[in-house]
Design a protein around this motif. Structure first.
Motif, mmCIF file in Angstrom:
data_model
loop_
_atom_site.group_PDB
_atom_site.id
_atom_site.type_symbol
_atom_site.label_atom_id
_atom_site.label_comp_id
_atom_site.label_asym_id
_atom_site.label_seq_id
_atom_site.Cartn_x
_atom_site.Cartn_y
_atom_site.Cartn_z
ATOM 1 N N ARG A 67 0.843 -1.185 0.000
ATOM 2 C CA ARG A 67 0.000 0.000 0.000
ATOM 3 C C ARG A 67 0.886 1.245 0.000
ATOM 4 N NH1 ARG A 67 -5.478 -0.447 1.506
ATOM 5 N NH2 ARG A 67 -6.256 -2.320 0.448
ATOM 6 N N LEU A 68 0.431 2.271 -0.696
ATOM 7 C CA LEU A 68 1.157 3.533 -0.751
ATOM 8 C C LEU A 68 0.716 4.395 0.418
ATOM 9 C CD1 LEU A 68 3.097 5.467 -2.047
ATOM 10 C CD2 LEU A 68 1.351 6.052 -3.743
ATOM 11 N N GLY A 69 1.562 4.432 1.459
ATOM 12 C CA GLY A 69 1.202 5.151 2.675
ATOM 13 C C GLY A 69 -0.055 4.555 3.275
ATOM 14 N N LYS A 70 -0.958 5.433 3.706
ATOM 15 C CA LYS A 70 -2.219 4.980 4.287
ATOM 16 C C LYS A 70 -3.358 5.028 3.273
ATOM 17 C CE LYS A 70 -1.036 6.208 9.047
ATOM 18 N NZ LYS A 70 -1.382 7.043 10.239
ATOM 19 N N SER A 71 -3.004 5.198 2.002
ATOM 20 C CA SER A 71 -4.031 5.216 0.959
ATOM 21 C C SER A 71 -4.485 3.799 0.639
ATOM 22 C CB SER A 71 -3.477 5.881 -0.307
ATOM 23 O OG SER A 71 -2.627 4.981 -1.011
ATOM 24 N N GLY A 72 -5.492 3.699 -0.201
ATOM 25 C CA GLY A 72 -5.962 2.401 -0.657
ATOM 26 C C GLY A 72 -5.265 1.917 -1.906
ATOM 27 N N LEU A 73 -4.293 2.700 -2.418
ATOM 28 C CA LEU A 73 -3.608 2.363 -3.658
ATOM 29 C C LEU A 73 -2.463 1.386 -3.400
ATOM 30 C CD1 LEU A 73 -3.270 2.955 -6.724
ATOM 31 C CD2 LEU A 73 -1.626 4.735 -6.066
ATOM 32 N N SER A 74 -2.441 0.292 -4.134
ATOM 33 C CA SER A 74 -1.333 -0.653 -4.062
ATOM 34 C C SER A 74 -0.375 -0.408 -5.220
ATOM 35 C CB SER A 74 -1.844 -2.098 -4.129
ATOM 36 O OG SER A 74 -2.587 -2.418 -2.965
ATOM 37 N N VAL A 75 0.917 -0.528 -4.946
ATOM 38 C CA VAL A 75 1.964 -0.364 -5.962
ATOM 39 C C VAL A 75 2.894 -1.557 -5.898
ATOM 40 C CG1 VAL A 75 1.878 2.164 -5.965
ATOM 41 C CG2 VAL A 75 3.366 0.990 -4.333
ATOM 42 N N SER A 76 3.586 -1.813 -6.992
ATOM 43 C CA SER A 76 4.555 -2.909 -6.983
ATOM 44 C C SER A 76 5.785 -2.494 -6.186
ATOM 45 C CB SER A 76 4.934 -3.315 -8.403
ATOM 46 O OG SER A 76 5.312 -2.212 -9.193
ATOM 47 N N GLU A 77 6.366 -3.449 -5.437
ATOM 48 C CA GLU A 77 7.542 -3.133 -4.612
ATOM 49 C C GLU A 77 8.662 -2.521 -5.443
ATOM 50 O OE1 GLU A 77 7.691 -6.078 -0.723
ATOM 51 O OE2 GLU A 77 9.029 -6.450 -2.407
ATOM 52 N N ILE A 78 8.741 -2.927 -6.686
ATOM 53 C CA ILE A 78 9.730 -2.356 -7.601
ATOM 54 C C ILE A 78 8.976 -1.690 -8.741
ATOM 55 C CG2 ILE A 78 11.619 -2.873 -9.190
ATOM 56 C CD1 ILE A 78 12.375 -5.169 -7.315
ATOM 57 N N ALA A 79 9.336 -0.445 -9.013
ATOM 58 C CA ALA A 79 8.734 0.323 -10.101
ATOM 59 C C ALA A 79 9.776 0.532 -11.187
ATOM 60 C CB ALA A 79 8.225 1.668 -9.583
ATOM 61 N N LEU A 80 9.320 0.755 -12.415
ATOM 62 C CA LEU A 80 10.242 1.064 -13.505
ATOM 63 C C LEU A 80 10.179 2.557 -13.801
ATOM 64 C CD1 LEU A 80 12.240 0.098 -15.682
ATOM 65 C CD2 LEU A 80 10.283 -0.084 -17.239
ATOM 66 N N GLY A 81 11.336 3.211 -13.741
ATOM 67 C CA GLY A 81 11.429 4.617 -14.096
ATOM 68 C C GLY A 81 12.207 4.790 -15.383
#
Length: 329
Positions: A5-19
């Motif tokens: 989870r991204l902070g206390k939001s409900g949004l989930s993100v992958s542990e690794i992101a591509l930039g």
């Protein structure tokens, strides 16, 4: 791949992101860039990070083209606003005019109807925070931005922004600072401030601009084709890379390599895994100049490092890592 989870939001993100800073539209050709994006998707990466200023807007366009056939709801697409994207006096900063125009331009280049996380790329001392967050609020109400974040803001700036975000009902959920074994300036102030406000960290440069790739060794020339070789003499090199290409730093990194081997990891995998041990880090952004780098570095996802390993690393880096919170930004 693991997800957080991204902070206390409900949004989930992958542990690794591509930039795609420095790579897409610059160091790699478009075909290779698309291959990297597809390798990331195959590896389970769902979070993609870019900015309008990267490669003079080309990076956004390449990412948008690479993702246009992907189910939009299956990914988190993040970009940024602040740095100059033109020669006009209003083609920069965090004014309402520039935020609105930049957002619409990013949407066109990314070939999407909305941005998952829209970052203020830096703090703008020339524009009131009220104007900035009101613009963000309107973009959220219009459905063009789902969440808002900041990059390289100090703890004080984050707290001021969070207060306005609450007043204007802006979902301020992300901070994107530099963070690695070598660069730990966010630990003292930024992370505690973000924790209080429910803001998660999506960190950039977990490999310390490639210094933790293992390519650089003491008493040897900079390898041809490396990031340091391609940027030597540039402001980027002087500010970010050159500071670590010191004999005493490289000697310490050489002593960390056996720790990685004992853990069954490469040095880059250990570096990314180390960042992800911090419970406040939601995702670590990696860059790649070829698909193989992605396939290797994503193996850091889900890795749990023993307390003894973390202590060994921290002990070795005690004299060379940067902790000064004043260097944020």
């Amino acid at each position: 791949m693991e997800y957080r989870r991204l902070g206390k939001s409900g949004l989930s993100v992958s542990e690794i992101a591509l930039g795609n800073w420095i790579t897409h539209g610059a160091q790699v050709d478009d075909t290779t860039a698309q291959a990297c994006v597809h390798a990331a998707l195959d590896a389970g990466i769902t979070t993609f990070d870019t900015a309008d200023v990267y490669s003079e807007t080309r990076a956004e366009a390449i990412l948008g083209e690479s993702l246009k056939r992907i189910r939009r709801e299956s990914i988190e697409l993040c970009t940024k606003v602040f740095h100059p994207t033109g020669t006009g006096k209003n083609d920069r900063g965090l004014s309402r005019k520039h935020i609105m125009e930049a957002c619409h331009a990013s949407l066109r280049r990314l070939q999407t109807d909305y941005i998952d996380v829209y970052y203020a790329h830096r703090f703008d001392p020339t524009t009131s925070l009220e104007e900035t967050f009101l613009a963000f609020s309107d973009l959220v109400r219009q459905g063009k931005v789902l969440y808002v974040g900041v990059s390289e803001w100090t703890a004080e700036q984050i707290e001021l922004g969070a207060a306005l975000a609450k007043e204007y009902q802006v979902p301020f959920v992300a901070s994107q600072p530099q963070y690695s074994m070598l660069w730990r300036v966010i630990e003292a102030e930024v992370i505690p401030a973000c924790e209080r406000e429910g803001i998660g960290q999506i960190v950039w440069s977990p490999l310390a601009q490639g210094i933790l790739s293992g390519k650089y060794t003491p008493d040897r020339p900079i390898p041809e084709g490396s990031r340091a070789a391609s940027t030597a003499g540039s402001p980027f090199f002087d500010k970010l890379v050159g500071q670590w290409l010191q004999k005493e730093v490289l000697q310490v990194i050489e002593r960390i390599k056996p720790i990685a081997q004992e853990a069954g990891l490469t040095l880059p995998q250990l570096a990314v895994a180390w960042v992800l041990q911090n419970q406040h880090v939601s995702s670590a952004i990696i860059g790649a100049s070829n698909p193989e780098q992605i396939k290797e570095n994503v193996k850091a996802a889900g890795v749990k490092l023993d307390t003894q390993v973390m202590q060994q690393i921290n002990h070795l880096l005690a004299g060379v890592a940067e902790f000064d919170p004043k260097k944020t930004g």
